[in-house]
Motif scaffolding. Structure first.
Motif, PDB file in Angstrom:
ATOM      1  N   ALA A  44      41.666  48.259  35.659  1.00  0.00           N
ATOM      2  CA  ALA A  44      41.420  49.681  35.401  1.00  0.00           C
ATOM      3  C   ALA A  44      40.777  49.900  34.038  1.00  0.00           C
ATOM      4  O   ALA A  44      39.864  50.719  33.897  1.00  0.00           O
ATOM      5  CB  ALA A  44      42.717  50.469  35.505  1.00  0.00           C
ATOM      6  N   SER A  45      41.235  49.165  33.031  1.00  0.00           N
ATOM      7  CA  SER A  45      40.634  49.334  31.700  1.00  0.00           C
ATOM      8  C   SER A  45      39.184  48.866  31.702  1.00  0.00           C
ATOM      9  O   SER A  45      38.319  49.496  31.077  1.00  0.00           O
ATOM     10  CB  SER A  45      41.446  48.592  30.645  1.00  0.00           C
ATOM     11  OG  SER A  45      41.427  47.200  30.879  1.00  0.00           O
ATOM     12  N   ASN A  46      38.908  47.797  32.408  1.00  0.00           N
ATOM     13  CA  ASN A  46      37.525  47.338  32.536  1.00  0.00           C
ATOM     14  C   ASN A  46      36.671  48.398  33.240  1.00  0.00           C
ATOM     15  O   ASN A  46      35.546  48.673  32.828  1.00  0.00           O
ATOM     16  CB  ASN A  46      37.482  46.022  33.306  1.00  0.00           C
ATOM     17  CG  ASN A  46      36.075  45.499  33.477  1.00  0.00           C
ATOM     18  OD1 ASN A  46      35.266  45.571  32.570  1.00  0.00           O
ATOM     19  ND2 ASN A  46      35.797  44.974  34.644  1.00  0.00           N
ATOM     20  N   GLY A  47      37.215  48.993  34.278  1.00  0.00           N
ATOM     21  CA  GLY A  47      36.486  50.031  35.007  1.00  0.00           C
ATOM     22  C   GLY A  47      36.229  51.270  34.162  1.00  0.00           C
ATOM     23  O   GLY A  47      35.156  51.883  34.251  1.00  0.00           O
ATOM     24  N   MET A  48      37.200  51.654  33.336  1.00  0.00           N
ATOM     25  CA  MET A  48      37.004  52.817  32.459  1.00  0.00           C
ATOM     26  C   MET A  48      35.867  52.565  31.469  1.00  0.00           C
ATOM     27  O   MET A  48      35.019  53.432  31.254  1.00  0.00           O
ATOM     28  CB  MET A  48      38.295  53.140  31.698  1.00  0.00           C
ATOM     29  CG  MET A  48      39.379  53.736  32.545  1.00  0.00           C
ATOM     30  SD  MET A  48      38.942  55.324  33.285  1.00  0.00           S
ATOM     31  CE  MET A  48      38.886  56.362  31.843  1.00  0.00           C
ATOM     32  N   ILE A  49      35.848  51.383  30.884  1.00  0.00           N
ATOM     33  CA  ILE A  49      34.776  51.054  29.942  1.00  0.00           C
ATOM     34  C   ILE A  49      33.434  51.045  30.654  1.00  0.00           C
ATOM     35  O   ILE A  49      32.436  51.568  30.128  1.00  0.00           O
ATOM     36  CB  ILE A  49      35.045  49.686  29.270  1.00  0.00           C
ATOM     37  CG1 ILE A  49      36.307  49.762  28.421  1.00  0.00           C
ATOM     38  CG2 ILE A  49      33.859  49.222  28.450  1.00  0.00           C
ATOM     39  CD1 ILE A  49      36.258  50.785  27.305  1.00  0.00           C
ATOM     40  N   THR A  50      33.398  50.487  31.845  1.00  0.00           N
ATOM     41  CA  THR A  50      32.155  50.462  32.619  1.00  0.00           C
ATOM     42  C   THR A  50      31.701  51.888  32.945  1.00  0.00           C
ATOM     43  O   THR A  50      30.521  52.209  32.849  1.00  0.00           O
ATOM     44  CB  THR A  50      32.351  49.660  33.911  1.00  0.00           C
ATOM     45  OG1 THR A  50      32.753  48.337  33.573  1.00  0.00           O
ATOM     46  CG2 THR A  50      31.085  49.611  34.736  1.00  0.00           C
ATOM     47  N   GLY A  51      32.653  52.730  33.343  1.00  0.00           N
ATOM     48  CA  GLY A  51      32.303  54.114  33.666  1.00  0.00           C
ATOM     49  C   GLY A  51      31.811  54.884  32.457  1.00  0.00           C
ATOM     50  O   GLY A  51      30.857  55.666  32.542  1.00  0.00           O
ATOM     51  N   LEU A  52      32.438  54.660  31.312  1.00  0.00           N
ATOM     52  CA  LEU A  52      32.000  55.350  30.099  1.00  0.00           C
ATOM     53  C   LEU A  52      30.657  54.812  29.602  1.00  0.00           C
ATOM     54  O   LEU A  52      29.935  55.515  28.889  1.00  0.00           O
ATOM     55  CB  LEU A  52      33.065  55.241  29.016  1.00  0.00           C
ATOM     56  CG  LEU A  52      34.359  56.005  29.311  1.00  0.00           C
ATOM     57  CD1 LEU A  52      35.398  55.739  28.228  1.00  0.00           C
ATOM     58  CD2 LEU A  52      34.102  57.492  29.441  1.00  0.00           C
TER      59      LEU A  52
ATOM     60  N   PHE B 254      25.594  61.977  32.104  1.00  0.00           N
ATOM     61  CA  PHE B 254      26.916  61.480  31.749  1.00  0.00           C
ATOM     62  C   PHE B 254      27.084  61.551  30.237  1.00  0.00           C
ATOM     63  O   PHE B 254      26.491  60.770  29.499  1.00  0.00           O
ATOM     64  CB  PHE B 254      27.088  60.033  32.228  1.00  0.00           C
ATOM     65  CG  PHE B 254      26.860  59.867  33.700  1.00  0.00           C
ATOM     66  CD1 PHE B 254      27.790  60.315  34.616  1.00  0.00           C
ATOM     67  CD2 PHE B 254      25.706  59.269  34.162  1.00  0.00           C
ATOM     68  CE1 PHE B 254      27.582  60.175  35.974  1.00  0.00           C
ATOM     69  CE2 PHE B 254      25.491  59.113  35.516  1.00  0.00           C
ATOM     70  CZ  PHE B 254      26.426  59.577  36.426  1.00  0.00           C
ATOM     71  N   ASN B 255      27.868  62.508  29.786  1.00  0.00           N
ATOM     72  CA  ASN B 255      28.125  62.658  28.354  1.00  0.00           C
ATOM     73  C   ASN B 255      29.496  63.295  28.177  1.00  0.00           C
ATOM     74  O   ASN B 255      30.176  63.601  29.147  1.00  0.00           O
ATOM     75  CB  ASN B 255      27.010  63.471  27.672  1.00  0.00           C
ATOM     76  CG  ASN B 255      26.813  64.820  28.320  1.00  0.00           C
ATOM     77  OD1 ASN B 255      27.728  65.624  28.367  1.00  0.00           O
ATOM     78  ND2 ASN B 255      25.597  65.052  28.823  1.00  0.00           N
TER      79      ASN B 255
ATOM     80  N   ALA C 223      31.326  64.651  35.306  1.00  0.00           N
ATOM     81  CA  ALA C 223      30.637  63.534  35.969  1.00  0.00           C
ATOM     82  C   ALA C 223      30.992  62.208  35.305  1.00  0.00           C
ATOM     83  O   ALA C 223      31.193  61.195  35.991  1.00  0.00           O
ATOM     84  CB  ALA C 223      29.130  63.756  35.934  1.00  0.00           C
ATOM     85  N   THR C 224      31.090  62.203  33.985  1.00  0.00           N
ATOM     86  CA  THR C 224      31.448  60.979  33.259  1.00  0.00           C
ATOM     87  C   THR C 224      32.835  60.510  33.651  1.00  0.00           C
ATOM     88  O   THR C 224      33.055  59.324  33.925  1.00  0.00           O
ATOM     89  CB  THR C 224      31.382  61.212  31.742  1.00  0.00           C
ATOM     90  OG1 THR C 224      30.072  61.668  31.401  1.00  0.00           O
ATOM     91  CG2 THR C 224      31.694  59.945  30.974  1.00  0.00           C
ATOM     92  N   LEU C 225      33.799  61.432  33.676  1.00  0.00           N
ATOM     93  CA  LEU C 225      35.167  61.065  34.048  1.00  0.00           C
ATOM     94  C   LEU C 225      35.268  60.679  35.520  1.00  0.00           C
ATOM     95  O   LEU C 225      36.068  59.796  35.875  1.00  0.00           O
ATOM     96  CB  LEU C 225      36.133  62.206  33.726  1.00  0.00           C
ATOM     97  CG  LEU C 225      36.304  62.506  32.231  1.00  0.00           C
ATOM     98  CD1 LEU C 225      37.261  63.676  32.036  1.00  0.00           C
ATOM     99  CD2 LEU C 225      36.779  61.272  31.476  1.00  0.00           C
TER     100      LEU C 225
END
Length: 88
Positions: free
Chosen positions: A19-27, A37-38, A45-47
């Motif tokens: 999940a932490s990897n995915g959050m960084i990828t999404g951000l 995405f900002n 959209a970013t979240l």
């Protein structure tokens, strides 16, 4: 600590890491397309991308953990050295 408890902690660790990897990828999408995405007008959209990426990454990490370490069949306690108490 039983094998099932160790296995459960491994599942939790895999989910958190994924999940932490995915959050960084999404951000990171904010760096790729800052117009959409900002952290201001495109926050929703970013979240959404970060959350979806976190869910997918956590699912993949848990699946990989389950492939490597399927559910143990016995609940014997582990010795302090990490070996099963009944094995030598």
């Amino acid at each position: 600590m039983t094998r099932v408890e160790v296995w459960g902690k491994g599942i939790a660790a895999a989910a958190i890491a994924g999940a932490s990897n995915g959050m960084i990828t999404g951000l990171a999408a904010a760096g790729i397309d800052p117009g959409h995405f900002n952290l201001q007008s495109g926050l929703r959209a970013t979240l959404a991308v970060a959350g979806a990426s976190a869910a997918m990454s956590a699912t993949l990490a848990v699946a990989a953990y389950l492939k490597q370490s399927p559910l143990p069949s016995e609940q014997t306690p582990l010795a302090s050295g990490g070996q099963s108490a009944g094995r030598e």
